[in-house]
Design a protein around this motif. Structure first.
Motif, PDB file in Angstrom:
ATOM      1  N   PHE A   1      -1.105  -4.771   4.889  1.00  0.00           N
ATOM      2  CA  PHE A   1      -1.879  -5.825   5.534  1.00  0.00           C
ATOM      3  C   PHE A   1      -1.043  -7.104   5.650  1.00  0.00           C
ATOM      4  CE2 PHE A   1      -5.711  -3.503   3.706  1.00  0.00           C
ATOM      5  CZ  PHE A   1      -6.056  -2.945   4.927  1.00  0.00           C
ATOM      6  N   ALA A   2      -0.254  -7.395   4.623  1.00  0.00           N
ATOM      7  CA  ALA A   2       0.616  -8.579   4.654  1.00  0.00           C
ATOM      8  C   ALA A   2       1.689  -8.419   5.725  1.00  0.00           C
ATOM      9  CB  ALA A   2       1.257  -8.805   3.287  1.00  0.00           C
ATOM     10  N   VAL A   3       2.191  -7.194   5.869  1.00  0.00           N
ATOM     11  CA  VAL A   3       3.188  -6.928   6.911  1.00  0.00           C
ATOM     12  C   VAL A   3       2.568  -7.142   8.288  1.00  0.00           C
ATOM     13  CG1 VAL A   3       4.681  -5.181   7.946  1.00  0.00           C
ATOM     14  CG2 VAL A   3       4.451  -5.306   5.456  1.00  0.00           C
ATOM     15  N   CYS A   4       1.370  -6.634   8.484  1.00  0.00           N
ATOM     16  CA  CYS A   4       0.666  -6.795   9.757  1.00  0.00           C
ATOM     17  C   CYS A   4       0.495  -8.273  10.092  1.00  0.00           C
ATOM     18  CB  CYS A   4      -0.692  -6.101   9.683  1.00  0.00           C
ATOM     19  SG  CYS A   4      -1.642  -6.149  11.223  1.00  0.00           S
TER      20      CYS A   4
ATOM     21  N   LEU B   1       2.192   1.542  11.158  1.00  0.00           N
ATOM     22  CA  LEU B   1       2.245   0.862   9.862  1.00  0.00           C
ATOM     23  C   LEU B   1       1.328   1.494   8.817  1.00  0.00           C
ATOM     24  CD1 LEU B   1       3.081  -1.652   8.119  1.00  0.00           C
ATOM     25  CD2 LEU B   1       1.196  -2.875   9.241  1.00  0.00           C
ATOM     26  N   ASP B   2       1.920   1.925   7.705  1.00  0.00           N
ATOM     27  CA  ASP B   2       1.144   2.385   6.555  1.00  0.00           C
ATOM     28  C   ASP B   2       0.710   1.165   5.741  1.00  0.00           C
ATOM     29  OD1 ASP B   2      -0.036   3.995   4.674  1.00  0.00           O
ATOM     30  OD2 ASP B   2       1.830   4.570   3.684  1.00  0.00           O
ATOM     31  N   ILE B   3      -0.343   1.304   4.973  1.00  0.00           N
ATOM     32  CA  ILE B   3      -0.840   0.197   4.150  1.00  0.00           C
ATOM     33  C   ILE B   3      -0.274   0.247   2.735  1.00  0.00           C
ATOM     34  CG2 ILE B   3      -2.893  -0.859   3.115  1.00  0.00           C
ATOM     35  CD1 ILE B   3      -2.524  -1.348   6.107  1.00  0.00           C
ATOM     36  N   ASN B   4      -0.268   1.420   2.130  1.00  0.00           N
ATOM     37  CA  ASN B   4       0.182   1.544   0.742  1.00  0.00           C
ATOM     38  C   ASN B   4       1.701   1.660   0.684  1.00  0.00           C
ATOM     39  OD1 ASN B   4      -2.458   1.508  -0.297  1.00  0.00           O
ATOM     40  ND2 ASN B   4      -2.701   3.677   0.142  1.00  0.00           N
ATOM     41  N   LEU B   5       2.360   0.519   0.668  1.00  0.00           N
ATOM     42  CA  LEU B   5       3.818   0.464   0.597  1.00  0.00           C
ATOM     43  C   LEU B   5       4.237   0.047  -0.807  1.00  0.00           C
ATOM     44  CD1 LEU B   5       4.393  -1.335   4.016  1.00  0.00           C
ATOM     45  CD2 LEU B   5       4.711   1.097   3.519  1.00  0.00           C
TER      46      LEU B   5
ATOM     47  N   ILE C   1       8.518   2.682  12.643  1.00  0.00           N
ATOM     48  CA  ILE C   1       7.634   3.381  11.713  1.00  0.00           C
ATOM     49  C   ILE C   1       7.810   2.774  10.328  1.00  0.00           C
ATOM     50  CG2 ILE C   1       7.063   5.592  10.634  1.00  0.00           C
ATOM     51  CD1 ILE C   1       8.283   6.967  13.095  1.00  0.00           C
ATOM     52  N   VAL C   2       6.711   2.320   9.739  1.00  0.00           N
ATOM     53  CA  VAL C   2       6.743   1.752   8.384  1.00  0.00           C
ATOM     54  C   VAL C   2       5.921   2.684   7.508  1.00  0.00           C
ATOM     55  CG1 VAL C   2       6.441  -0.319   6.999  1.00  0.00           C
ATOM     56  CG2 VAL C   2       6.776  -0.524   9.482  1.00  0.00           C
ATOM     57  N   GLU C   3       6.606   3.559   6.790  1.00  0.00           N
ATOM     58  CA  GLU C   3       5.956   4.647   6.055  1.00  0.00           C
ATOM     59  C   GLU C   3       6.817   5.020   4.855  1.00  0.00           C
ATOM     60  OE1 GLU C   3       3.934   7.066   4.431  1.00  0.00           O
ATOM     61  OE2 GLU C   3       2.979   6.894   6.427  1.00  0.00           O
ATOM     62  N   ASP C   4       6.239   4.959   3.630  1.00  0.00           N
ATOM     63  CA  ASP C   4       7.034   5.241   2.436  1.00  0.00           C
ATOM     64  C   ASP C   4       7.133   6.731   2.128  1.00  0.00           C
ATOM     65  OD1 ASP C   4       4.351   5.420   1.698  1.00  0.00           O
ATOM     66  OD2 ASP C   4       4.765   4.814  -0.367  1.00  0.00           O
ATOM     67  N   ASP C   5       6.343   7.556   2.809  1.00  0.00           N
ATOM     68  CA  ASP C   5       6.481   9.009   2.693  1.00  0.00           C
ATOM     69  C   ASP C   5       7.583   9.441   3.657  1.00  0.00           C
ATOM     70  OD1 ASP C   5       6.290  11.783   2.960  1.00  0.00           O
ATOM     71  OD2 ASP C   5       4.128  11.795   2.632  1.00  0.00           O
TER      72      ASP C   5
ATOM     73  N   GLY D   1      10.665   2.573   4.645  1.00  0.00           N
ATOM     74  CA  GLY D   1       9.575   2.713   3.699  1.00  0.00           C
ATOM     75  C   GLY D   1       9.247   1.414   2.990  1.00  0.00           C
ATOM     76  N   SER D   2       9.882   0.327   3.414  1.00  0.00           N
ATOM     77  CA  SER D   2       9.710  -0.972   2.773  1.00  0.00           C
ATOM     78  C   SER D   2       9.063  -1.965   3.723  1.00  0.00           C
ATOM     79  CB  SER D   2      11.079  -1.509   2.328  1.00  0.00           C
ATOM     80  OG  SER D   2      11.045  -2.906   2.109  1.00  0.00           O
ATOM     81  N   GLY D   3       8.048  -2.660   3.234  1.00  0.00           N
ATOM     82  CA  GLY D   3       7.401  -3.685   4.048  1.00  0.00           C
ATOM     83  C   GLY D   3       8.328  -4.845   4.351  1.00  0.00           C
ATOM     84  N   GLU D   4       9.084  -5.282   3.353  1.00  0.00           N
ATOM     85  CA  GLU D   4      10.017  -6.387   3.561  1.00  0.00           C
ATOM     86  C   GLU D   4      11.092  -6.007   4.566  1.00  0.00           C
ATOM     87  OE1 GLU D   4      11.610  -7.704  -0.126  1.00  0.00           O
ATOM     88  OE2 GLU D   4       9.730  -8.583  -0.839  1.00  0.00           O
ATOM     89  N   HIS D   5      11.608  -4.789   4.456  1.00  0.00           N
ATOM     90  CA  HIS D   5      12.632  -4.337   5.392  1.00  0.00           C
ATOM     91  C   HIS D   5      12.046  -4.198   6.796  1.00  0.00           C
ATOM     92  CE1 HIS D   5      15.802  -1.174   6.689  1.00  0.00           C
ATOM     93  NE2 HIS D   5      16.295  -2.393   6.835  1.00  0.00           N
TER      94      HIS D   5
END
Length: 220
Positions: free
Chosen positions: A61-64, A51-55, A6-10, A32-36
Motif C-alpha cells: 500500500f505504501a508503494v502504491c 503490485l503485491d501487498i505483502n512485501l 512486477i512487484v512480487e516477492d514470490d 521482490g522489494s518495495g523500495e527497489h
C-alpha cells in the motif's frame, strides 16, 4: 520505458508471470522489494505496475501511494489479502484493480491487455486545445498544425496522458530521455520552454503547462 513492472516477492510466481507477459510482447522488469520497485519506477518508468501487498520490506500500500506521487500509471494490486478493508484501501490509494490470489494467469493477462488497449493503443490524444496524433507524430494546437520534434512530442504526450497530475522533473527526464542518456536535467527545462512557446503560454502566467515549484510540471 518498461511496459510492465512486477512487484512480487514470490520469485517463482513473478518469473512465471514475466515469461507469459514477454511471450505477449511486453517488456517486463520485476523485483521482490518495495523500495527497489520505487527506485526502478523512478529510473525507468513503467506503463503498468502489477503490485503485491505483502512485501518483505515496504508494505505494498505504501508503494502504491508512493508511485502515485510520480504519475497516473495504472496499478493492478494482486494479493492474498481478501478483506473488504484491504480492497478499499487499495482503491483509495489509486489502484486501478484489486485481484485476489490465487489468480488465473489468463484472466490477469486479459485484464492487462484491456488496460493497455484502453490507455495506450490509441491514435489520438486530445486535451485543452491540444491534439496529438500518434500514428504520424503530428500535433494540432488551437486548431493549427505545429511541428514538434520527437522529444517535444514524447514529453507533451506524457504530460497529456497525466493531465492534472504533477510529474516530477526527474521522472519526466528519465522517462523521455532514458536513464542512460548523456543529456542533463537542464535539457528538460529547455524543452519545457520550447513547448510553452508553441502552446502560447507565458512562463510567468502559464495557462496549460504549469510549473509546480520544487517538484515538476503538469498539464491542465
Amino acid at each position: 520505458m518498461t511496459d510492465i513492472l512486477i512487484v512480487e516477492d514470490d520469485k517463482e510466481l513473478a518469473d512465471l508471470l514475466a515469461d507469459f507477459l514477454c511471450e505477449e510482447g511486453y517488456t517486463v522488469s520485476s523485483t521482490g522489494s518495495g523500495e527497489h520497485a520505487v527506485q526502478l519506477f523512478e529510473q525507468y518508468g513503467a506503463r503498468l505496475v502489477v503490485l503485491d501487498i505483502n512485501l518483505p520490506d515496504v508494505n505494498g500500500f505504501a508503494v502504491c501511494s508512493k508511485l502515485r506521487e510520480y504519475a497516473d500509471t495504472p496499478i493492478l494490486i494482486v494479493s492474498s489479502r481478501t478483506d473488504k478493508e484491504d480492497k478499499l484501501s487499495g482503491f483509495d490509494l489509486g489502484a486501478d484493480d484489486y485481484i485476489e490470489k490465487p489468480y488465473d494467469i489468463d484472466i490477469l493477462i486479459a485484464k492487462i491487455k484491456g488496460i493497455f488497449k484502453r490507455r495506450y493503443q490509441r491514435d489520438i490524444l486530445s486535451a485543452n486545445g491540444v491534439t496529438l496524433n500518434f500514428a504520424d507524430k503530428t500535433a494540432i494546437i488551437d486548431g493549427k498544425p505545429v511541428e514538434l520534434p520527437s522529444k517535444e512530442f514524447d514529453l507533451l504526450a506524457l504530460l497529456l496522458e497525466n493531465q492534472g497530475k504533477t510529474l516530477k522533473k526527474e521522472y519526466l527526464f528519465r522517462t523521455v530521455w532514458g536513464s542512460d542518456s548523456d543529456s542533463e536535467l537542464q535539457t528538460l527545462h529547455v524543452h519545457i520552454n520550447r513547448l510553452r512557446r508553441k502552446l502560447g503560454d507565458d512562463p510567468k502566467n502559464a495557462k496549460r503547462l504549469l510549473t509546480v515549484w520544487g517538484v515538476g510540471y503538469k498539464f491542465v
